[in-house]
Design an enzyme around this catalytic site. Sequence first.
Site, mmCIF file in Angstrom:
data_model
loop_
_atom_site.group_PDB
_atom_site.id
_atom_site.type_symbol
_atom_site.label_atom_id
_atom_site.label_comp_id
_atom_site.label_asym_id
_atom_site.label_seq_id
_atom_site.Cartn_x
_atom_site.Cartn_y
_atom_site.Cartn_z
ATOM 1 N N LYS A 126 23.595 75.724 -73.443
ATOM 2 C CA LYS A 126 23.356 77.001 -72.773
ATOM 3 C C LYS A 126 24.461 77.234 -71.743
ATOM 4 C CE LYS A 126 19.472 79.373 -70.478
ATOM 5 N NZ LYS A 126 18.077 79.223 -70.043
ATOM 6 N N SER A 201 14.875 82.739 -71.689
ATOM 7 C CA SER A 201 16.271 83.076 -71.535
ATOM 8 C C SER A 201 17.220 82.250 -72.398
ATOM 9 C CB SER A 201 16.676 82.907 -70.070
ATOM 10 O OG SER A 201 16.610 81.546 -69.695
ATOM 11 N N SER A 225 11.558 79.426 -70.614
ATOM 12 C CA SER A 225 12.841 79.807 -71.206
ATOM 13 C C SER A 225 13.336 78.922 -72.348
ATOM 14 C CB SER A 225 13.919 79.871 -70.125
ATOM 15 O OG SER A 225 13.834 81.084 -69.440
#
Lengths: 528, 104
Positions: A126, A201, A225
Amino acid sequence: MILQKLKEFLKIEKKFNFYGDSCQIFKLLWNVMPIDISLAIMEIKNIASIKKSLDKKKYSCREMVDFLLEKIKKEDGIIHSFLEVFEKDARMKAGQIDERIAAGETDKQIAKEKILPLLGIPMAIKDNLMYEGHRASCGSKILENFVAPYSAAAVKKLEEAGAIIIGRTNMDEFAMGSSTENSAYGPTKNPRDIKRVPGGSSGGSAAAVAAGFAVAALGSDTGGSIRQPAAFCGVVGLKPTYGAVSRYGLVAMASSLDQIGPITKTVDDTALIFKIIKGRDIKDATSLDNEIKPSVFEIKNLKIGLPKEYFQEGIDKEVKEKIEEAIKKLEAAGARIEEISLPNASLCLAVYYLLMPAEVSSNLARFDGIRYGLSERNSSKDLFEIYTKSRAIGFGTEVKRRIMLGAFALSSGYYDAYYKKSKEIQKVIRDDFLKAFEKVDLLLTPTAPTTAFKLGEKSADPLTMYLSDIFTVSVNLAGLPAISVPSGAAGKLPIGIQFIGPAFSEDLLFEAGRVIEKKEKDSSFRKK
Amino acid sequence: MSVSLETIEHLARLARLELTPEEKTRYQKEMAAILDYVKKLEDFKAKTVSAPLFSTFEEAKACLRDDEIKECPLSERKKIIEAFPEREDDLAKIKGVFENRKEI
């Protein structure tokens, strides 16, 4: 090769449906055209299959990496799961690994494998995780050109285990969002249905794994997330116990709630990566070396609690049906299912949306245009204006909204009524879980109340968007571990089941997850 | 709960954010809606008011390291310095702190 495939296809399908079949043929051509078909059938299903193939020299590491990079180039234009692919680095590393494999003797290789459990495994990270010498933008304009001066502890551990980091994945700006639509670099699309969001996310990480661009990825989870995008994309995602994985090198959103965790295709892969990244790190004061309680697992002895407050309203009919099916399967396998109560469940989301923004507003104060990132120093007349302008231009709408909300919850006159009160209720929420775990071993809930929603469907109303975290935020507030495992689908849209366990019970979560995984495999096998 | 324009402007100043008039009205509306939602916390009355989570010094002390200076690796130091938007030698350069200071 293509012709042969086409012939096969036309032979099987007796009736030619113009629209549908043309699409199929186009897809077929699209899939085989630029890459050699022998590479297209490479077994890149999970970590074990790659290790086996590398070991038996079915393909080299370089061939596999080349194949994935080619696939990303071809397909990620639409999905947009990566913000950057570390092409050169990945090819170089793969080459080095091939050399080592070629040079090593068999027994030494085995010895090596023990130390390098991820040797040659292509992984994505990420964009809020630092990887030395590479950009880490957090999906934000304010860090567009920021180059990580060091690697996050978790990323370093992956590298030391032999993994190849192939790129950084898209995310909601500073991990604030549930759809990846808040990225400053455009949204990611769900590989299962490109009209829909991948969740967020960590939407880029989940989409990259689901699309087969990387075999595993790291995400971060502050209120769901990792788990919610894993559920939306039909992959496995783990939010570890707070403190299990070092947060050093993870750009902080809400420090008391953030955890790094794996997103993979199988529970085994999640378990393997978790074991590699966990452990005390002197650079993260909240990290702990607690032994993960090894589970002596027998489904017959397992007591699973269903928090009744989570099953009351707001769940899609199809999600509810699939979860009930999974519950029945667990029951048939011998697990004892019990309804339990988490009396303050209805307060979790409200508590979360005060505590998280409060931490956001102080954590994001560091982005000021002075030490790194976007700086409006030339267009500002004084220091104050450098701050306000850099932040106005660098941050997106949702980030500003949460900073404002956090500033409100912490400001004098409101602190007691909002922040302090939320901290008190957080304790009560945690106690509710502790009480529940006196009665049952695990809790089961849907991961999200709906399947993946359409792009733009919820972006106009922040509160509606926040509601998609309703089953996940409580876990972060209580500091517990939870896993999301695919459990059926509504049409082509995957549904995730969430297991929540006591602190440091990750092994038990994996065992429970494997039961669901096996049932899934069996039922899809029957369908075929 | 309604949120006044003054409150929004005050918060923006605290948060060091320059907001456009459109943003101000937008956040005014949205914050009001969010604050209405979190209002449910007001009704919560704990039977015994429990201590906030991780609030004691003892709890916090357990995880602290010794208070000593540790050198940052040179390569890291170099990269951190290179990231400064403006610098003079190894120092970050900024506009004067006390010039044109606005009252907060």
